[in-house]
Write a protein that holds these residues in place. Structure first.
Motif, PDB file in Angstrom:
ATOM      1  N   THR A  23       0.837  -1.199   0.000  1.00 23.94           N
ATOM      2  CA  THR A  23       0.000   0.000   0.000  1.00 23.94           C
ATOM      3  C   THR A  23       0.870   1.246   0.000  1.00 23.94           C
ATOM      4  O   THR A  23       0.602   2.206  -0.698  1.00 23.94           O
ATOM      5  N   CYS A  30       0.782   6.378   3.781  1.00 22.29           N
ATOM      6  CA  CYS A  30      -0.231   7.442   3.775  1.00 22.29           C
ATOM      7  C   CYS A  30      -0.263   8.087   2.398  1.00 22.29           C
ATOM      8  O   CYS A  30       0.544   7.773   1.529  1.00 22.29           O
ATOM      9  N   HIS A  77      -2.873  11.277   5.270  1.00 20.37           N
ATOM     10  CA  HIS A  77      -4.014  10.453   5.674  1.00 20.37           C
ATOM     11  C   HIS A  77      -3.656   8.973   5.559  1.00 20.37           C
ATOM     12  O   HIS A  77      -3.257   8.519   4.488  1.00 20.37           O
ATOM     13  N   ASP A 104      -4.820   5.074   5.642  1.00 15.94           N
ATOM     14  CA  ASP A 104      -5.975   4.202   5.453  1.00 15.94           C
ATOM     15  C   ASP A 104      -5.928   3.134   6.540  1.00 15.94           C
ATOM     16  O   ASP A 104      -5.283   2.104   6.399  1.00 15.94           O
ATOM     17  N   ASP A 115      -8.057   1.066   7.566  1.00 15.84           N
ATOM     18  CA  ASP A 115      -8.649  -0.225   7.197  1.00 15.84           C
ATOM     19  C   ASP A 115      -7.645  -1.120   6.480  1.00 15.84           C
ATOM     20  O   ASP A 115      -7.796  -2.339   6.476  1.00 15.84           O
TER      21      ASP A 115
END
Length: 71
Positions: free
Chosen positions: A7, A31, A36, A38, A40
């Motif tokens: 990610t 991020c 920000h 995530d 989840d």
């Protein structure tokens, strides 16, 4: 320190919480460019570490900084 996942490679940024007391100790999370995370997408352990670091800003960790991931 949590492992940077795929990610983070997709976002290209990490949110880093540097320790106030131990040089070289930090927690980093994938991020976006605005910082920000995530939540989840984080593993349970990484999520716990992220929430821990946020709770201890100013007591154990400095303010988080967004930085590009260098490949």
């Amino acid at each position: 320190m949590p492992t940077i996942s795929t990610t983070s490679a997709q976002t290209g940024y990490e949110l880093r919480f540097q320790s106030l007391f131990q040089a070289g100790r930090a927690l980093a999370f994938p991020c976006d460019a605005d910082g920000h995370v995530d939540m989840d997408a984080l593993s349970r352990r990484a999520l716990n570490n992220y929430l821990f670091a946020r709770t201890l800003i100013g007591r154990d960790f400095g303010s988080p900084m967004v930085s590009p991931i260098l490949h």
